[in-house]
Design a protein around this motif. Structure first.
Motif, PDB file in Angstrom:
ATOM      1  N   ALA A  77       0.823  -1.210   0.000  1.00  0.00           N
ATOM      2  CA  ALA A  77       0.000   0.000   0.000  1.00  0.00           C
ATOM      3  C   ALA A  77       0.856   1.259   0.000  1.00  0.00           C
ATOM      4  O   ALA A  77       0.614   2.201  -0.783  1.00  0.00           O
ATOM      5  CB  ALA A  77      -0.928  -0.006   1.216  1.00  0.00           C
ATOM      6  N   LEU A  78       1.873   1.305   0.847  1.00  0.00           N
ATOM      7  CA  LEU A  78       2.719   2.506   0.928  1.00  0.00           C
ATOM      8  C   LEU A  78       3.589   2.672  -0.311  1.00  0.00           C
ATOM      9  O   LEU A  78       3.838   3.803  -0.756  1.00  0.00           O
ATOM     10  CB  LEU A  78       3.589   2.442   2.182  1.00  0.00           C
ATOM     11  CG  LEU A  78       3.006   3.041   3.476  1.00  0.00           C
ATOM     12  CD1 LEU A  78       2.792   4.556   3.316  1.00  0.00           C
ATOM     13  CD2 LEU A  78       1.683   2.399   3.865  1.00  0.00           C
ATOM     14  N   VAL A  79       4.056   1.565  -0.881  1.00  0.00           N
ATOM     15  CA  VAL A  79       4.858   1.652  -2.107  1.00  0.00           C
ATOM     16  C   VAL A  79       4.015   2.210  -3.254  1.00  0.00           C
ATOM     17  O   VAL A  79       4.460   3.088  -4.002  1.00  0.00           O
ATOM     18  CB  VAL A  79       5.430   0.266  -2.474  1.00  0.00           C
ATOM     19  CG1 VAL A  79       5.941   0.252  -3.906  1.00  0.00           C
ATOM     20  CG2 VAL A  79       6.559  -0.103  -1.518  1.00  0.00           C
ATOM     21  N   PHE A 118      -4.102   4.906  -0.965  1.00  0.00           N
ATOM     22  CA  PHE A 118      -3.286   3.708  -0.741  1.00  0.00           C
ATOM     23  C   PHE A 118      -2.627   3.763   0.636  1.00  0.00           C
ATOM     24  O   PHE A 118      -2.552   2.751   1.346  1.00  0.00           O
ATOM     25  CB  PHE A 118      -2.211   3.590  -1.822  1.00  0.00           C
ATOM     26  CG  PHE A 118      -2.731   3.154  -3.159  1.00  0.00           C
ATOM     27  CD1 PHE A 118      -2.919   1.811  -3.443  1.00  0.00           C
ATOM     28  CD2 PHE A 118      -3.039   4.085  -4.135  1.00  0.00           C
ATOM     29  CE1 PHE A 118      -3.393   1.400  -4.681  1.00  0.00           C
ATOM     30  CE2 PHE A 118      -3.520   3.684  -5.368  1.00  0.00           C
ATOM     31  CZ  PHE A 118      -3.696   2.334  -5.645  1.00  0.00           C
ATOM     32  N   MET A 119      -2.148   4.931   1.024  1.00  0.00           N
ATOM     33  CA  MET A 119      -1.496   5.076   2.332  1.00  0.00           C
ATOM     34  C   MET A 119      -2.478   4.834   3.468  1.00  0.00           C
ATOM     35  O   MET A 119      -2.126   4.248   4.494  1.00  0.00           O
ATOM     36  CB  MET A 119      -0.873   6.466   2.439  1.00  0.00           C
ATOM     37  CG  MET A 119       0.183   6.726   1.376  1.00  0.00           C
ATOM     38  SD  MET A 119       0.722   8.440   1.345  1.00  0.00           S
ATOM     39  CE  MET A 119       1.802   8.427  -0.095  1.00  0.00           C
ATOM     40  N   ALA A 120      -3.714   5.297   3.277  1.00  0.00           N
ATOM     41  CA  ALA A 120      -4.737   5.066   4.294  1.00  0.00           C
ATOM     42  C   ALA A 120      -4.980   3.569   4.483  1.00  0.00           C
ATOM     43  O   ALA A 120      -5.184   3.100   5.610  1.00  0.00           O
ATOM     44  CB  ALA A 120      -6.034   5.764   3.901  1.00  0.00           C
ATOM     45  N   CYS A 153     -13.975  -0.090   2.339  1.00  0.00           N
ATOM     46  CA  CYS A 153     -14.324   1.337   2.248  1.00  0.00           C
ATOM     47  C   CYS A 153     -13.241   2.118   1.518  1.00  0.00           C
ATOM     48  O   CYS A 153     -13.533   3.005   0.696  1.00  0.00           O
ATOM     49  CB  CYS A 153     -14.527   1.914   3.646  1.00  0.00           C
ATOM     50  SG  CYS A 153     -15.995   1.310   4.503  1.00  0.00           S
ATOM     51  N   ASP A 154     -11.985   1.791   1.793  1.00  0.00           N
ATOM     52  CA  ASP A 154     -10.881   2.473   1.131  1.00  0.00           C
ATOM     53  C   ASP A 154     -10.846   2.146  -0.355  1.00  0.00           C
ATOM     54  O   ASP A 154     -10.551   3.020  -1.182  1.00  0.00           O
ATOM     55  CB  ASP A 154      -9.557   2.077   1.791  1.00  0.00           C
ATOM     56  CG  ASP A 154      -8.417   2.996   1.399  1.00  0.00           C
ATOM     57  OD1 ASP A 154      -8.460   4.179   1.778  1.00  0.00           O
ATOM     58  OD2 ASP A 154      -7.496   2.536   0.705  1.00  0.00           O
ATOM     59  N   VAL A 155     -11.138   0.886  -0.690  1.00  0.00           N
ATOM     60  CA  VAL A 155     -11.179   0.499  -2.105  1.00  0.00           C
ATOM     61  C   VAL A 155     -12.286   1.266  -2.833  1.00  0.00           C
ATOM     62  O   VAL A 155     -12.093   1.742  -3.956  1.00  0.00           O
ATOM     63  CB  VAL A 155     -11.399  -1.024  -2.238  1.00  0.00           C
ATOM     64  CG1 VAL A 155     -11.679  -1.399  -3.687  1.00  0.00           C
ATOM     65  CG2 VAL A 155     -10.176  -1.783  -1.730  1.00  0.00           C
ATOM     66  N   ALA A 156     -13.443   1.394  -2.187  1.00  0.00           N
ATOM     67  CA  ALA A 156     -14.549   2.155  -2.786  1.00  0.00           C
ATOM     68  C   ALA A 156     -14.139   3.607  -3.009  1.00  0.00           C
ATOM     69  O   ALA A 156     -14.413   4.193  -4.074  1.00  0.00           O
ATOM     70  CB  ALA A 156     -15.780   2.075  -1.894  1.00  0.00           C
ATOM     71  N   SER A 157     -13.488   4.202  -2.011  1.00  0.00           N
ATOM     72  CA  SER A 157     -13.010   5.581  -2.143  1.00  0.00           C
ATOM     73  C   SER A 157     -11.996   5.703  -3.270  1.00  0.00           C
ATOM     74  O   SER A 157     -12.045   6.643  -4.075  1.00  0.00           O
ATOM     75  CB  SER A 157     -12.386   6.031  -0.823  1.00  0.00           C
ATOM     76  OG  SER A 157     -11.699   7.248  -0.971  1.00  0.00           O
ATOM     77  N   LEU A 158     -11.076   4.736  -3.341  1.00  0.00           N
ATOM     78  CA  LEU A 158     -10.051   4.745  -4.378  1.00  0.00           C
ATOM     79  C   LEU A 158     -10.668   4.626  -5.770  1.00  0.00           C
ATOM     80  O   LEU A 158     -10.274   5.334  -6.709  1.00  0.00           O
ATOM     81  CB  LEU A 158      -9.069   3.605  -4.134  1.00  0.00           C
ATOM     82  CG  LEU A 158      -7.917   3.433  -5.127  1.00  0.00           C
ATOM     83  CD1 LEU A 158      -7.040   4.669  -5.141  1.00  0.00           C
ATOM     84  CD2 LEU A 158      -7.104   2.203  -4.791  1.00  0.00           C
ATOM     85  N   LEU A 159     -11.647   3.744  -5.911  1.00  0.00           N
ATOM     86  CA  LEU A 159     -12.302   3.558  -7.207  1.00  0.00           C
ATOM     87  C   LEU A 159     -13.019   4.832  -7.649  1.00  0.00           C
ATOM     88  O   LEU A 159     -12.949   5.221  -8.821  1.00  0.00           O
ATOM     89  CB  LEU A 159     -13.283   2.388  -7.141  1.00  0.00           C
ATOM     90  CG  LEU A 159     -12.664   0.988  -7.070  1.00  0.00           C
ATOM     91  CD1 LEU A 159     -13.744  -0.064  -6.888  1.00  0.00           C
ATOM     92  CD2 LEU A 159     -11.851   0.693  -8.337  1.00  0.00           C
ATOM     93  N   LEU A 160     -13.705   5.472  -6.711  1.00  0.00           N
ATOM     94  CA  LEU A 160     -14.397   6.717  -7.051  1.00  0.00           C
ATOM     95  C   LEU A 160     -13.408   7.784  -7.516  1.00  0.00           C
ATOM     96  O   LEU A 160     -13.641   8.482  -8.516  1.00  0.00           O
ATOM     97  CB  LEU A 160     -15.191   7.225  -5.853  1.00  0.00           C
ATOM     98  CG  LEU A 160     -16.490   6.487  -5.518  1.00  0.00           C
ATOM     99  CD1 LEU A 160     -17.054   6.978  -4.192  1.00  0.00           C
ATOM    100  CD2 LEU A 160     -17.515   6.691  -6.634  1.00  0.00           C
ATOM    101  N   GLN A 161     -12.300   7.899  -6.798  1.00  0.00           N
ATOM    102  CA  GLN A 161     -11.305   8.904  -7.174  1.00  0.00           C
ATOM    103  C   GLN A 161     -10.654   8.571  -8.512  1.00  0.00           C
ATOM    104  O   GLN A 161     -10.416   9.455  -9.339  1.00  0.00           O
ATOM    105  CB  GLN A 161     -10.241   9.008  -6.083  1.00  0.00           C
ATOM    106  CG  GLN A 161     -10.769   9.557  -4.771  1.00  0.00           C
ATOM    107  CD  GLN A 161      -9.713   9.573  -3.684  1.00  0.00           C
ATOM    108  OE1 GLN A 161      -8.641  10.156  -3.860  1.00  0.00           O
ATOM    109  NE2 GLN A 161      -9.986   8.937  -2.558  1.00  0.00           N
ATOM    110  N   ALA A 162     -10.371   7.272  -8.728  1.00  0.00           N
ATOM    111  CA  ALA A 162      -9.743   6.866  -9.986  1.00  0.00           C
ATOM    112  C   ALA A 162     -10.692   7.063 -11.163  1.00  0.00           C
ATOM    113  O   ALA A 162     -10.286   7.568 -12.225  1.00  0.00           O
ATOM    114  CB  ALA A 162      -9.308   5.405  -9.889  1.00  0.00           C
ATOM    115  N   ILE A 163     -11.950   6.666 -10.984  1.00  0.00           N
ATOM    116  CA  ILE A 163     -12.934   6.839 -12.053  1.00  0.00           C
ATOM    117  C   ILE A 163     -13.146   8.321 -12.354  1.00  0.00           C
ATOM    118  O   ILE A 163     -13.169   8.749 -13.513  1.00  0.00           O
ATOM    119  CB  ILE A 163     -14.268   6.170 -11.671  1.00  0.00           C
ATOM    120  CG1 ILE A 163     -14.100   4.648 -11.630  1.00  0.00           C
ATOM    121  CG2 ILE A 163     -15.373   6.545 -12.654  1.00  0.00           C
ATOM    122  CD1 ILE A 163     -15.288   3.907 -11.043  1.00  0.00           C
TER     123      ILE A 163
END
Length: 340
Positions: A77-79, A118-120, A153-163
Protein backbone atom coordinates in the motif's frame (compact mmCIF):
# COMPACT_ATOMS: atom_id res chain seq x y z
CA UNK A 1 -10.74 42.53 -19.65
CA UNK A 2 -8.48 39.73 -20.98
CA UNK A 3 -9.64 37.01 -23.37
CA UNK A 4 -9.64 34.17 -20.83
CA UNK A 5 -11.83 36.06 -18.38
CA UNK A 6 -14.29 36.76 -21.17
CA UNK A 7 -14.49 33.03 -21.84
CA UNK A 8 -15.01 32.25 -18.14
CA UNK A 9 -17.91 34.69 -17.80
CA UNK A 10 -19.85 32.69 -20.38
CA UNK A 11 -21.21 29.16 -19.83
CA UNK A 12 -18.26 26.95 -18.77
CA UNK A 13 -19.32 23.88 -20.74
CA UNK A 14 -19.69 25.72 -24.04
CA UNK A 15 -16.44 27.62 -23.73
CA UNK A 16 -14.11 25.02 -22.19
CA UNK A 17 -12.85 24.18 -25.68
CA UNK A 18 -12.07 27.83 -26.33
CA UNK A 19 -10.27 28.17 -22.97
CA UNK A 20 -8.19 25.04 -23.63
CA UNK A 21 -7.27 26.18 -27.13
CA UNK A 22 -6.33 29.59 -25.76
CA UNK A 23 -4.02 28.02 -23.15
CA UNK A 24 -2.47 25.68 -25.71
CA UNK A 25 -1.24 28.73 -27.60
CA UNK A 26 0.19 30.37 -24.49
CA UNK A 27 3.79 30.49 -23.34
CA UNK A 28 5.45 32.18 -20.38
CA UNK A 29 6.37 35.05 -22.69
CA UNK A 30 2.97 35.60 -24.31
CA UNK A 31 0.42 35.04 -21.49
CA UNK A 32 0.25 36.00 -17.80
CA UNK A 33 0.52 33.20 -15.24
CA UNK A 34 -2.94 34.04 -13.94
CA UNK A 35 -4.33 32.44 -17.10
CA UNK A 36 -2.52 29.11 -16.66
CA UNK A 37 -4.09 25.97 -15.19
CA UNK A 38 -2.66 26.86 -11.77
CA UNK A 39 -2.83 30.67 -11.93
CA UNK A 40 0.80 30.50 -10.77
CA UNK A 41 4.06 28.86 -11.79
CA UNK A 42 4.66 25.72 -9.67
CA UNK A 43 7.74 26.14 -7.51
CA UNK A 44 10.64 24.12 -8.90
CA UNK A 45 12.57 23.95 -5.58
CA UNK A 46 9.50 22.84 -3.57
CA UNK A 47 8.38 20.24 -6.08
CA UNK A 48 11.91 18.95 -6.61
CA UNK A 49 12.27 18.49 -2.84
CA UNK A 50 8.95 16.62 -2.64
CA UNK A 51 9.97 14.48 -5.62
CA UNK A 52 13.27 13.60 -3.92
CA UNK A 53 11.65 12.89 -0.53
CA UNK A 54 8.98 10.59 -1.94
CA UNK A 55 11.59 8.80 -4.04
CA UNK A 56 13.69 8.33 -0.90
CA UNK A 57 10.65 7.08 1.03
CA UNK A 58 9.81 4.64 -1.77
CA UNK A 59 13.31 3.16 -1.70
CA UNK A 60 13.18 2.92 2.10
CA UNK A 61 9.89 1.01 2.06
CA UNK A 62 11.30 -1.47 -0.46
CA UNK A 63 14.49 -2.01 1.56
CA UNK A 64 12.53 -2.31 4.82
CA UNK A 65 10.26 -4.91 3.22
CA UNK A 66 13.31 -7.00 2.30
CA UNK A 67 14.78 -6.64 5.79
CA UNK A 68 11.65 -7.40 7.79
CA UNK A 69 9.70 -9.69 5.42
CA UNK A 70 6.64 -8.70 7.46
CA UNK A 71 3.61 -6.45 6.93
CA UNK A 72 3.56 -7.17 3.20
CA UNK A 73 0.11 -5.62 2.71
CA UNK A 74 1.27 -2.46 4.49
CA UNK A 75 4.37 -2.26 2.31
CA UNK A 76 2.44 -2.77 -0.94
CA UNK A 77 0.00 0.00 0.00
CA UNK A 78 2.72 2.51 0.93
CA UNK A 79 4.86 1.65 -2.11
CA UNK A 80 1.90 2.23 -4.44
CA UNK A 81 1.17 5.53 -2.71
CA UNK A 82 4.76 6.72 -2.99
CA UNK A 83 4.97 5.76 -6.67
CA UNK A 84 1.92 7.91 -7.39
CA UNK A 85 3.41 10.77 -5.37
CA UNK A 86 6.64 10.57 -7.39
CA UNK A 87 4.73 10.60 -10.69
CA UNK A 88 2.50 13.42 -9.45
CA UNK A 89 5.37 15.69 -8.47
CA UNK A 90 7.12 14.87 -11.73
CA UNK A 91 3.99 16.28 -13.36
CA UNK A 92 4.34 19.47 -11.32
CA UNK A 93 7.98 19.78 -12.39
CA UNK A 94 6.76 19.51 -16.00
CA UNK A 95 4.25 22.25 -15.20
CA UNK A 96 7.07 24.47 -13.96
CA UNK A 97 8.53 24.32 -17.45
CA UNK A 98 5.15 25.17 -18.98
CA UNK A 99 2.22 25.87 -16.61
CA UNK A 100 -0.07 26.16 -19.64
CA UNK A 101 0.55 22.51 -20.58
CA UNK A 102 -2.48 20.34 -19.92
CA UNK A 103 -0.60 17.03 -19.57
CA UNK A 104 1.49 18.06 -16.56
CA UNK A 105 -1.57 19.46 -14.83
CA UNK A 106 -3.62 16.28 -15.38
CA UNK A 107 -0.77 14.01 -14.25
CA UNK A 108 -0.37 15.82 -10.94
CA UNK A 109 -4.05 16.30 -10.15
CA UNK A 110 -4.91 12.63 -10.77
CA UNK A 111 -1.87 11.01 -9.12
CA UNK A 112 -1.63 13.29 -6.08
CA UNK A 113 -5.35 13.02 -5.43
CA UNK A 114 -5.37 9.21 -5.46
CA UNK A 115 -2.03 8.44 -3.74
CA UNK A 116 -3.04 8.93 -0.06
CA UNK A 117 -5.92 6.46 -0.48
CA UNK A 118 -3.29 3.71 -0.74
CA UNK A 119 -1.50 5.08 2.33
CA UNK A 120 -4.74 5.07 4.29
CA UNK A 121 -5.11 1.35 3.50
CA UNK A 122 -1.70 0.75 5.09
CA UNK A 123 -2.85 2.53 8.24
CA UNK A 124 -5.99 0.39 8.46
CA UNK A 125 -3.97 -2.84 8.24
CA UNK A 126 -1.94 -1.92 11.34
CA UNK A 127 -4.81 -1.54 13.79
CA UNK A 128 -5.69 -5.24 14.03
CA UNK A 129 -2.06 -6.03 15.01
CA UNK A 130 -2.15 -3.32 17.67
CA UNK A 131 -5.41 -4.65 19.12
CA UNK A 132 -3.92 -8.16 19.38
CA UNK A 133 -0.84 -6.74 21.06
CA UNK A 134 -2.82 -5.09 23.85
CA UNK A 135 -5.59 -7.68 24.04
CA UNK A 136 -8.70 -8.14 21.95
CA UNK A 137 -10.86 -7.80 25.09
CA UNK A 138 -10.13 -4.06 25.00
CA UNK A 139 -11.71 -3.61 21.57
CA UNK A 140 -15.41 -3.31 20.83
CA UNK A 141 -15.00 -5.31 17.63
CA UNK A 142 -12.81 -8.29 16.71
CA UNK A 143 -9.28 -7.43 15.47
CA UNK A 144 -9.86 -8.89 12.00
CA UNK A 145 -13.02 -6.83 11.65
CA UNK A 146 -10.96 -3.65 11.29
CA UNK A 147 -9.39 -4.50 7.92
CA UNK A 148 -12.60 -6.22 6.79
CA UNK A 149 -14.52 -2.99 7.39
CA UNK A 150 -12.02 -0.31 6.40
CA UNK A 151 -10.22 -1.88 3.44
CA UNK A 152 -13.43 -2.27 1.35
CA UNK A 153 -14.32 1.34 2.25
CA UNK A 154 -10.88 2.47 1.13
CA UNK A 155 -11.18 0.50 -2.10
CA UNK A 156 -14.55 2.16 -2.79
CA UNK A 157 -13.01 5.58 -2.14
CA UNK A 158 -10.05 4.75 -4.38
CA UNK A 159 -12.30 3.56 -7.21
CA UNK A 160 -14.40 6.72 -7.05
CA UNK A 161 -11.30 8.90 -7.17
CA UNK A 162 -9.74 6.87 -9.99
CA UNK A 163 -12.93 6.84 -12.05
CA UNK A 164 -13.47 10.55 -11.48
CA UNK A 165 -9.87 11.34 -12.36
CA UNK A 166 -10.06 9.24 -15.50
CA UNK A 167 -13.29 10.89 -16.59
CA UNK A 168 -11.90 14.35 -15.95
CA UNK A 169 -8.70 13.54 -17.84
CA UNK A 170 -10.55 12.13 -20.84
CA UNK A 171 -12.93 15.09 -20.90
CA UNK A 172 -10.03 17.54 -20.78
CA UNK A 173 -8.25 15.82 -23.67
CA UNK A 174 -11.49 16.01 -25.63
CA UNK A 175 -11.72 19.74 -24.84
CA UNK A 176 -14.82 19.16 -22.70
CA UNK A 177 -15.56 20.30 -19.16
CA UNK A 178 -14.04 18.02 -16.47
CA UNK A 179 -16.70 19.00 -13.92
CA UNK A 180 -18.50 15.61 -13.88
CA UNK A 181 -15.26 13.74 -13.23
CA UNK A 182 -14.25 16.30 -10.64
CA UNK A 183 -17.52 15.80 -8.75
CA UNK A 184 -16.90 12.03 -8.61
CA UNK A 185 -13.36 12.64 -7.33
CA UNK A 186 -14.76 14.88 -4.60
CA UNK A 187 -17.27 12.17 -3.64
CA UNK A 188 -14.42 9.66 -3.32
CA UNK A 189 -12.36 12.08 -1.24
CA UNK A 190 -15.33 12.89 1.01
CA UNK A 191 -15.92 9.18 1.59
CA UNK A 192 -12.22 8.80 2.41
CA UNK A 193 -12.49 11.60 4.99
CA UNK A 194 -15.56 9.94 6.52
CA UNK A 195 -13.78 6.56 6.68
CA UNK A 196 -10.68 8.09 8.26
CA UNK A 197 -12.83 9.89 10.81
CA UNK A 198 -14.56 6.65 11.87
CA UNK A 199 -11.14 4.96 12.01
CA UNK A 200 -9.78 7.68 14.27
CA UNK A 201 -12.84 7.48 16.53
CA UNK A 202 -12.43 3.71 16.91
CA UNK A 203 -8.71 4.12 17.62
CA UNK A 204 -9.47 6.68 20.33
CA UNK A 205 -12.20 4.46 21.75
CA UNK A 206 -9.81 1.49 21.89
CA UNK A 207 -7.15 3.58 23.63
CA UNK A 208 -9.61 4.97 26.20
CA UNK A 209 -11.11 1.57 26.94
CA UNK A 210 -7.66 0.03 27.35
CA UNK A 211 -6.57 2.74 29.79
CA UNK A 212 -9.77 2.39 31.83
CA UNK A 213 -9.39 -1.37 32.11
CA UNK A 214 -5.74 -0.95 33.12
CA UNK A 215 -6.76 1.39 35.96
CA UNK A 216 -9.20 -1.15 37.34
CA UNK A 217 -7.47 -4.44 36.49
CA UNK A 218 -3.82 -3.48 36.15
CA UNK A 219 -1.69 -5.66 33.88
CA UNK A 220 -4.43 -8.29 33.82
CA UNK A 221 -6.27 -6.06 31.34
CA UNK A 222 -3.53 -6.69 28.77
CA UNK A 223 -2.48 -9.75 26.84
CA UNK A 224 0.51 -11.20 28.76
CA UNK A 225 1.89 -12.79 25.58
CA UNK A 226 3.05 -9.44 24.18
CA UNK A 227 4.23 -7.74 27.38
CA UNK A 228 7.81 -7.46 26.13
CA UNK A 229 6.69 -5.94 22.84
CA UNK A 230 4.47 -3.36 24.54
CA UNK A 231 7.33 -2.22 26.75
CA UNK A 232 9.77 -1.79 23.87
CA UNK A 233 10.74 1.73 22.81
CA UNK A 234 10.32 0.89 19.11
CA UNK A 235 6.70 -0.21 19.54
CA UNK A 236 5.78 2.89 21.54
CA UNK A 237 7.31 5.19 18.93
CA UNK A 238 5.53 3.26 16.18
CA UNK A 239 2.19 4.03 17.86
CA UNK A 240 3.10 7.73 17.90
CA UNK A 241 4.19 7.60 14.25
CA UNK A 242 0.98 5.86 13.21
CA UNK A 243 -1.13 8.45 15.04
CA UNK A 244 0.84 11.29 13.43
CA UNK A 245 0.51 9.77 9.94
CA UNK A 246 -3.24 9.27 10.39
CA UNK A 247 -3.80 12.88 11.46
CA UNK A 248 -1.67 14.19 8.57
CA UNK A 249 -3.52 12.12 5.95
CA UNK A 250 -6.84 13.25 7.46
CA UNK A 251 -5.89 16.95 7.35
CA UNK A 252 -4.69 16.59 3.78
CA UNK A 253 -7.89 14.83 2.69
CA UNK A 254 -10.11 17.51 4.24
CA UNK A 255 -8.12 20.16 2.39
CA UNK A 256 -8.44 18.35 -0.96
CA UNK A 257 -12.21 17.99 -0.53
CA UNK A 258 -12.49 21.75 0.03
CA UNK A 259 -10.10 22.49 -2.85
CA UNK A 260 -11.66 20.28 -5.53
CA UNK A 261 -15.23 21.06 -4.48
CA UNK A 262 -14.61 24.52 -5.97
CA UNK A 263 -13.66 22.96 -9.30
CA UNK A 264 -10.48 23.44 -11.31
CA UNK A 265 -10.94 27.20 -11.45
CA UNK A 266 -11.58 27.75 -7.72
CA UNK A 267 -9.65 29.97 -5.35
CA UNK A 268 -8.04 27.18 -3.28
CA UNK A 269 -6.54 25.36 -6.25
CA UNK A 270 -4.82 28.62 -7.23
CA UNK A 271 -3.09 29.02 -3.84
CA UNK A 272 0.34 27.39 -4.05
CA UNK A 273 1.26 27.97 -0.40
CA UNK A 274 -1.81 26.08 0.82
CA UNK A 275 -1.02 23.23 -1.55
CA UNK A 276 2.56 22.96 -0.35
CA UNK A 277 1.60 23.10 3.33
CA UNK A 278 -1.58 21.02 3.41
CA UNK A 279 -0.83 18.55 0.62
CA UNK A 280 2.91 18.12 0.19
CA UNK A 281 4.13 18.65 3.75
CA UNK A 282 1.33 16.60 5.35
CA UNK A 283 1.89 13.55 3.17
CA UNK A 284 5.69 13.75 3.44
CA UNK A 285 5.45 13.81 7.25
CA UNK A 286 3.16 10.76 7.12
CA UNK A 287 5.40 8.59 4.94
CA UNK A 288 8.68 9.59 6.60
CA UNK A 289 7.21 8.87 10.05
CA UNK A 290 6.24 5.38 8.87
CA UNK A 291 9.70 4.95 7.32
CA UNK A 292 11.37 5.89 10.58
CA UNK A 293 9.18 3.49 12.56
CA UNK A 294 8.24 0.78 10.09
CA UNK A 295 5.87 -1.76 11.71
CA UNK A 296 7.79 -4.70 10.26
CA UNK A 297 10.84 -3.60 12.27
CA UNK A 298 9.08 -2.16 15.32
CA UNK A 299 7.10 -5.38 15.87
CA UNK A 300 10.26 -7.49 15.63
CA UNK A 301 10.44 -8.13 19.37
CA UNK A 302 6.99 -9.65 19.22
CA UNK A 303 8.03 -12.27 16.68
CA UNK A 304 10.43 -14.12 18.99
CA UNK A 305 7.80 -15.18 21.51
CA UNK A 306 5.58 -17.15 19.15
CA UNK A 307 8.66 -18.93 17.79
CA UNK A 308 9.70 -19.93 21.31
CA UNK A 309 6.20 -21.19 21.99
CA UNK A 310 6.26 -23.29 18.83
CA UNK A 311 9.61 -24.78 19.81
CA UNK A 312 8.42 -25.56 23.33
CA UNK A 313 5.32 -27.25 21.95
CA UNK A 314 7.49 -29.32 19.62
CA UNK A 315 9.73 -30.31 22.54
CA UNK A 316 6.73 -31.33 24.60
CA UNK A 317 5.44 -33.46 21.76
CA UNK A 318 8.82 -35.15 21.33
CA UNK A 319 8.98 -35.82 25.08
CA UNK A 320 5.54 -37.39 24.98
CA UNK A 321 6.59 -39.55 22.03
CA UNK A 322 9.65 -40.70 23.96
CA UNK A 323 7.54 -41.54 26.99
CA UNK A 324 4.91 -43.44 25.03
CA UNK A 325 7.09 -46.57 24.34
CA UNK A 326 7.96 -46.88 28.03
CA UNK A 327 4.28 -46.65 28.83
CA UNK A 328 3.56 -49.39 26.32
CA UNK A 329 6.29 -51.55 27.86
CA UNK A 330 4.89 -50.93 31.34
CA UNK A 331 1.47 -51.92 30.07
CA UNK A 332 2.82 -55.14 28.60
CA UNK A 333 4.63 -55.99 31.83
CA UNK A 334 1.47 -55.58 33.86
CA UNK A 335 -0.34 -57.73 31.34
CA UNK A 336 2.27 -60.48 31.74
CA UNK A 337 2.02 -60.29 35.52
CA UNK A 338 -1.74 -60.54 35.40
CA UNK A 339 -1.49 -63.58 33.09
CA UNK A 340 0.91 -65.35 35.45
Amino acid sequence: MDTLHLFQRASPGANYTAITNYRNQCTLDTCPLSQSYYAYRPSLPANAVFLALFSFSLICFLVQALLSRRFIGFTVALVCGCILEVVGYAGRVISYINPFDQNGFLIQICCLTIAPAFMAAGLYLCLSRIVNTFGRENSRIAPLSYPRIFIPCDVASLLLQAIGGGMASVASHQNKSPDNGDHIMVAGLAFQVFTLLIFMILCADFAIKTLRRMRTMGEQALDPTHAKLRQSWSFKTFLAALALATVCIFIRSVYRVAELSEGWEGALIKNQNLFIGLEGVMVVIAVLALNAFHPGLCFREGYDLPLKKIKSKKNKRSDLEKESPSRDEAGSETAVVSET
